[in-house]
Design a protein around this motif. Sequence first.
Motif, PDB file in Angstrom:
ATOM      1  N   LEU A  98       0.267  -2.966  -6.601  1.00  0.00           N
ATOM      2  CA  LEU A  98       1.131  -1.499  -5.407  1.00  0.00           C
ATOM      3  C   LEU A  98      -0.425  -0.716  -5.386  1.00  0.00           C
ATOM      4  O   LEU A  98      -1.168  -1.114  -6.140  1.00  0.00           O
ATOM      5  CB  LEU A  98       1.811  -0.823  -6.490  1.00  0.00           C
ATOM      6  N   VAL A  99      -0.922  -1.035  -4.776  1.00  0.00           N
ATOM      7  CA  VAL A  99      -2.292  -0.575  -4.287  1.00  0.00           C
ATOM      8  C   VAL A  99      -2.384   0.808  -3.413  1.00  0.00           C
ATOM      9  O   VAL A  99      -1.588   1.602  -2.861  1.00  0.00           O
ATOM     10  CB  VAL A  99      -3.587  -1.294  -3.410  1.00  0.00           C
ATOM     11  N   SER A 100      -3.452   1.822  -4.530  1.00  0.00           N
ATOM     12  CA  SER A 100      -3.838   3.652  -3.907  1.00  0.00           C
ATOM     13  C   SER A 100      -5.372   3.230  -3.607  1.00  0.00           C
ATOM     14  O   SER A 100      -6.686   2.868  -3.979  1.00  0.00           O
ATOM     15  CB  SER A 100      -3.481   4.324  -4.338  1.00  0.00           C
ATOM     16  N   ILE A 101      -5.348   3.764  -1.973  1.00  0.00           N
ATOM     17  CA  ILE A 101      -6.981   3.166  -1.843  1.00  0.00           C
ATOM     18  C   ILE A 101      -7.423   4.639  -1.071  1.00  0.00           C
ATOM     19  O   ILE A 101      -6.922   5.900  -1.025  1.00  0.00           O
ATOM     20  CB  ILE A 101      -7.154   2.915  -0.045  1.00  0.00           C
ATOM     21  N   TYR A 102      -8.428   5.310  -2.063  1.00  0.00           N
ATOM     22  CA  TYR A 102      -9.893   6.280  -2.350  1.00  0.00           C
ATOM     23  C   TYR A 102     -11.041   6.712  -1.108  1.00  0.00           C
ATOM     24  O   TYR A 102     -11.366   5.370  -1.516  1.00  0.00           O
ATOM     25  CB  TYR A 102      -9.831   6.863  -3.643  1.00  0.00           C
ATOM     26  N   GLY A 103     -10.351   7.628  -0.446  1.00  0.00           N
ATOM     27  CA  GLY A 103     -11.811   7.356   0.711  1.00  0.00           C
ATOM     28  C   GLY A 103     -13.167   7.689  -0.040  1.00  0.00           C
ATOM     29  O   GLY A 103     -12.754   7.942  -1.467  1.00  0.00           O
ATOM     30  N   VAL A 104     -14.267   7.480   0.590  1.00  0.00           N
ATOM     31  CA  VAL A 104     -15.644   8.526   0.609  1.00  0.00           C
ATOM     32  C   VAL A 104     -15.574   9.845  -0.213  1.00  0.00           C
ATOM     33  O   VAL A 104     -15.866  10.054  -0.663  1.00  0.00           O
ATOM     34  CB  VAL A 104     -16.459   8.158   1.185  1.00  0.00           C
TER      35      VAL A 104
ATOM     36  N   ASP B  56      -6.859  -4.656   8.195  1.00  0.00           N
ATOM     37  CA  ASP B  56      -5.475  -4.033   8.291  1.00  0.00           C
ATOM     38  C   ASP B  56      -5.584  -2.990   7.709  1.00  0.00           C
ATOM     39  O   ASP B  56      -5.335  -1.579   8.578  1.00  0.00           O
ATOM     40  CB  ASP B  56      -4.409  -4.945   7.642  1.00  0.00           C
ATOM     41  N   ASN B  57      -6.066  -2.150   6.300  1.00  0.00           N
ATOM     42  CA  ASN B  57      -6.300  -0.929   5.817  1.00  0.00           C
ATOM     43  C   ASN B  57      -7.320  -0.667   6.136  1.00  0.00           C
ATOM     44  O   ASN B  57      -7.809   1.081   5.740  1.00  0.00           O
ATOM     45  CB  ASN B  57      -6.543  -1.445   4.281  1.00  0.00           C
ATOM     46  N   GLU B  58      -8.897  -0.790   7.204  1.00  0.00           N
ATOM     47  CA  GLU B  58      -9.870  -0.587   6.827  1.00  0.00           C
ATOM     48  C   GLU B  58     -10.790   0.508   6.211  1.00  0.00           C
ATOM     49  O   GLU B  58     -11.439   1.396   6.267  1.00  0.00           O
ATOM     50  CB  GLU B  58      -9.750   0.753   8.467  1.00  0.00           C
ATOM     51  N   LEU B  59     -10.984  -0.425   5.317  1.00  0.00           N
ATOM     52  CA  LEU B  59     -12.019  -0.391   3.600  1.00  0.00           C
ATOM     53  C   LEU B  59     -13.045  -0.776   4.489  1.00  0.00           C
ATOM     54  O   LEU B  59     -13.795  -1.192   4.946  1.00  0.00           O
ATOM     55  CB  LEU B  59     -11.740  -1.538   2.544  1.00  0.00           C
TER      56      LEU B  59
ATOM     57  N   GLU C  16      -4.972   7.931   0.084  1.00  0.00           N
ATOM     58  CA  GLU C  16      -5.655   8.198   1.740  1.00  0.00           C
ATOM     59  C   GLU C  16      -4.283   6.866   1.975  1.00  0.00           C
ATOM     60  O   GLU C  16      -4.134   5.825   1.573  1.00  0.00           O
ATOM     61  CB  GLU C  16      -6.893   7.493   2.461  1.00  0.00           C
ATOM     62  N   LYS C  17      -3.231   7.373   3.287  1.00  0.00           N
ATOM     63  CA  LYS C  17      -2.625   6.453   3.579  1.00  0.00           C
ATOM     64  C   LYS C  17      -3.085   5.207   5.049  1.00  0.00           C
ATOM     65  O   LYS C  17      -3.726   5.929   5.621  1.00  0.00           O
ATOM     66  CB  LYS C  17      -1.101   7.099   4.034  1.00  0.00           C
TER      67      LYS C  17
ATOM     68  N   ASN D 272       0.645  -1.495   0.288  1.00  0.00           N
ATOM     69  CA  ASN D 272      -0.129   0.179   0.288  1.00  0.00           C
ATOM     70  C   ASN D 272       1.114   1.252   0.322  1.00  0.00           C
ATOM     71  O   ASN D 272       2.175   1.226   0.325  1.00  0.00           O
ATOM     72  CB  ASN D 272      -0.662  -0.102   0.797  1.00  0.00           C
ATOM     73  N   GLN D 273       0.425   2.215   0.305  1.00  0.00           N
ATOM     74  CA  GLN D 273       0.534   3.581   0.086  1.00  0.00           C
ATOM     75  C   GLN D 273       1.429   4.206   1.276  1.00  0.00           C
ATOM     76  O   GLN D 273       2.454   4.767   0.926  1.00  0.00           O
ATOM     77  CB  GLN D 273       0.020   5.053  -0.640  1.00  0.00           C
ATOM     78  N   SER D 274       1.669   3.446   2.424  1.00  0.00           N
ATOM     79  CA  SER D 274       2.487   3.619   3.547  1.00  0.00           C
ATOM     80  C   SER D 274       3.851   2.482   3.590  1.00  0.00           C
ATOM     81  O   SER D 274       4.496   2.657   4.534  1.00  0.00           O
ATOM     82  CB  SER D 274       1.229   3.339   4.844  1.00  0.00           C
ATOM     83  N   GLY D 275       3.580   1.425   2.410  1.00  0.00           N
ATOM     84  CA  GLY D 275       4.488   1.361   2.744  1.00  0.00           C
ATOM     85  C   GLY D 275       5.342  -0.164   2.659  1.00  0.00           C
ATOM     86  O   GLY D 275       5.651  -1.220   2.885  1.00  0.00           O
ATOM     87  N   ASN D 276       3.402  -0.895   3.229  1.00  0.00           N
ATOM     88  CA  ASN D 276       3.717  -2.348   4.165  1.00  0.00           C
ATOM     89  C   ASN D 276       3.053  -2.730   3.326  1.00  0.00           C
ATOM     90  O   ASN D 276       1.920  -2.411   2.221  1.00  0.00           O
ATOM     91  CB  ASN D 276       2.660  -2.093   5.353  1.00  0.00           C
ATOM     92  N   SER D 277       3.347  -4.043   3.529  1.00  0.00           N
ATOM     93  CA  SER D 277       2.650  -5.751   2.424  1.00  0.00           C
ATOM     94  C   SER D 277       2.388  -6.447   3.105  1.00  0.00           C
ATOM     95  O   SER D 277       2.160  -6.648   4.145  1.00  0.00           O
ATOM     96  CB  SER D 277       3.763  -5.846   1.415  1.00  0.00           C
TER      97      SER D 277
END
Length: 282
Positions: A95-101, A75-78, A106-107, A46-51
């Motif tokens: 590699l994943v990027s998460i976009y909130g509402v 863990d990413n509280e989706l 977001e990290k 993820n964007q925080s660098g964790n796998s």
Amino acid sequence: MADKKVQRPEFFKVYIPHINSKILHLPLGFVRYIPQPHSDTAIIRNQSGNSWRVGFTRRDGFACFESGWADFVRDNELKPSEFMVFVYKAPCTFLVSIYGVSTCREKRGQVAICEILRDDEEDESETSDEEFVPQQTPRSIKLGKCKMGLEKGKSRRPLQVGQGSSARPEAGPAVEPELYLDNPSNLFFVTGLKNRNFELLVPSRLMKDFNLKFSENLTFIDPIGTIPARRARWRDNRVCLKEWTRVCRRNNLKAEDKVICELKKTGHEVESIKVHIIRKEE
């Protein structure tokens, strides 16, 4: 002439709990970009660098993330309707990027993952975030790098080892653990809310000095009730306890709150942890 930037294949998914909370199917049009044969596991970073290591299955033209995907979700509280954009990096990394509402990237999941933590990586939470307060003072005790938890504006102070049934820092917030413990003779340590609240790290000094072992499956006991927890172990043998984030959430922990973790054990084996929360206003 400058090299052209590598264009990696990518796809997006919308998180819908009843559809993809346990398993995530990759789009059919994307599967053709993944060469055969491939590993039966994939890495999601993820964007925080964790796998996260997840089971990767491909058959009959379909591909999906299976075992381990639910851990990534947790863990990413989706949350429902959030977007995930995956970029494929050979041989089997996504590699994943998460976009909130809010539609902003977001990290998330800023945690240390046990399975892939390098042996030479240091974890700051043990030396700067945890305050180890032993209830018994073994003769072989060494202060070493053990530090008390810090608050903004406070300087570092070494842990003061007391005599008899208590030991506490020389200075800092006025916390009297004996007022909260079920049994004043029990071992305990003090922690608080951190940026990475996915797991509770047990101070290694506590483990070593009292020869403690933790059950593989144990229980958090908080003011609301009980939460099943799982023991995990880093490659350097430090112990952490999963499901800690559920304790933080349902008790609405704040950054200024203190948490006393009282160890309930049989012999040298810890079977449960009683959580005592000290609010700032107390």
